[in-house]
Write an enzyme that holds these catalytic residues in place. Sequence first.
Site, PDB file in Angstrom:
ATOM      1  CB  SER A 120       3.574   2.184 -15.760  1.00 25.48           C
ATOM      2  OG  SER A 120       2.338   2.716 -15.317  1.00 25.48           O
ATOM      3  NE  ARG A 369       3.506  -3.202 -12.841  1.00 22.67           N
ATOM      4  CZ  ARG A 369       3.851  -2.250 -11.971  1.00 22.67           C
ATOM      5  NH1 ARG A 369       4.454  -1.153 -12.389  1.00 22.67           N
ATOM      6  NH2 ARG A 369       3.599  -2.403 -10.681  1.00 22.67           N
ATOM      7  CB  THR A 405       3.928   6.840 -10.961  1.00 21.62           C
ATOM      8  OG1 THR A 405       3.834   5.743 -11.874  1.00 21.62           O
ATOM      9  CG2 THR A 405       5.369   7.321 -10.916  1.00 21.62           C
ATOM     10  CB  CYS A 566       1.690 -17.487 -17.955  1.00 19.05           C
ATOM     11  SG  CYS A 566       3.389 -16.979 -18.328  1.00 19.05           S
ATOM     12  CB  CYS A 591       9.830 -15.628 -16.263  1.00 22.73           C
ATOM     13  SG  CYS A 591       9.095 -14.767 -14.866  1.00 22.73           S
ATOM     14  CB  CYS A 594       4.013 -10.212 -14.961  1.00 24.25           C
ATOM     15  SG  CYS A 594       3.270 -11.854 -15.112  1.00 24.25           S
ATOM     16  CB  CYS A 597       2.505 -17.809 -12.319  1.00 26.00           C
ATOM     17  SG  CYS A 597       4.172 -17.239 -11.861  1.00 26.00           S
TER      18      CYS A 597
END
Length: 622
Positions: A120, A369, A405, A566, A591, A594, A597
Amino acid sequence: MFPASRYSCQAHRCIRALKGITTEHAAPQLYTTLHRRARSSAATPQITTHYTIHPREKDPRWEGVEMERFADEADVVIVGGGPAGLSAAIRLKQLANEQEKELRVCLVEKASQIGAHTLSGACLEPSALSELFPDWKERGVSVAHQHYMDAFSRLWCVYKILSVLSPGLPMNNHGNYIVRLGNFVRWLGEQAEELGVELYPGYAASEVLFHEDGSVKGIATNDVGIAKDGSPKDVFERGMELHAKVTLFGEGCHGHLAKQLYKQFNLRENCEPQTYAIGLKEVWTIDEKKWRPGRVEHSVGWPLNRNTYGGSFLYHLNEGEPLVALGFVVGLDYSNPYLSPFREFQRWKHHPFVAPTLEGGSRIAYGARALNEGGLQSIPKLTFPGGLLIGCSPGFMNVPKIKGTHTAMKSGMLAAEAVFARITAESPESETAGLHVPEYSDALKESWVWKELYAVRNIRPSFHNYFGLYGGMVYTGIFYWILRGKEPWTLKHCGTDASQLKPAKDCTPIEYPKPDGKLSFDLLSSVALSGTNHEGDQPPHLTLRDDAVPVGRNLAVYDGPEQRFCPAGVYEYVPLETGDGMRLQINAQNCVHCKTCDIKDPSQNINWVVPEGGGGPAYNGM
């Protein structure tokens, strides 16, 4: 990180047995006649080997393989070791210890260590943390440092206009703390362990288990020892079942178990479709003379056009060395299939008001992400027999504030309080085997979380207008700054992000400059900084419901947008060995989990399922 010797014998058996299982997703299949014709073609190369698409009972290689799973019991099982899941676990054990009750709480996390998949910005609003630990400053949260200055600007190609952030605006950060969220989550894990929570990092929850009456029974972890072609290896081991009175699902954005629950219990019947963004982040060491510890900078505009939602952040960390965290967020409701969020991020760093901070510095980390951006109107029903949704899984992010958060933590705490009251009642009433706890939804709607999200509910959808960014900013100025979100209407979103892409023939290709290796970089060298790793000989966890769709529709109509949206180079179109066409190649080992896709695929043909536990990125304090 969490030695098994600290746990009970029962928990030790749980650690030995936890290995994992994935589950079949039943999702809508939106195929055209073109898709069906392509699927029938014998020339289509096989891409997907995962058993969710090719069932084991139809595969003779699985005949005679032992499929029995060990099962263990807990009072509460929590899926996901992020802020929401850990806050729920901590609050449950706090209440149990205060009232001298025995309560077994188990938390499973697919990352190899608590915090390893956490990414984050992050600028933390400490409201929920102060409620969870009033003495948190004395507990050694050395990763948190209070910010001292805000800057918000509108960027053009070579100019910027600096705006004043008044105390009443959502992005004002007075009293907040710049943190590296992975480090903060790791600290939360230490607090949970001290209270007696059983933490199991490295084990991926991949199947929801149900009682005969349809209520949630618990989860199962994924199997291990499956070859890339879908066959069992000699070291194959079945996953484990964890049963509980209540299961809390805090998987994070676009959780793959939550997708099953949405359909099983029709949880999205009365809400807007969720809309998302992708956030990309880097950490740099910079020249100490340019370092301004505690400074927070945000911008909107260039290099995005007025009809593409997004913006940037640049935070000067205060950790004793000149570090900055910078990132770029792009709303996934964009329409041009040629847009690449990663390349927009790299281009942004060359802006005359950004580049000077980075020049002479060194990039040390990268990650990405997806983010929930739907807001209040996209939150689904949160409770169902045997389970609850918490945190970023249902979507509690305050989009204009760019923070989620504190709301995720509070949702976990409220869930814990509601669940504890039901479990410890002398005669807990339930019409189903799995406890249904609707009190959680009631408590959430009475909390500051709901009030906060209600006030900003119209800001994100207000950007869906002819003037785009400018219209949204005007709306925010009038209706939020003046009325504080009290307008008597709630705006809607424009549908799913996957449905927003236009055909390539109707769009203009975007020419991106080549990376210079100093400020901007290529994709693969970036992924290398994420620490991403997966066991190579396993079925790709990026499954396709129909292997013919990528070439037959995505490439034919949208010019293969997978290879651009991606952020990890997972998808690429390469020539067939025969030389008479193209095929999709999935580099699943790249990968970073995140979920972009799964969200943005215009055919909704990609279904993300968990790989073997412990795989994925290894973020160090992202």
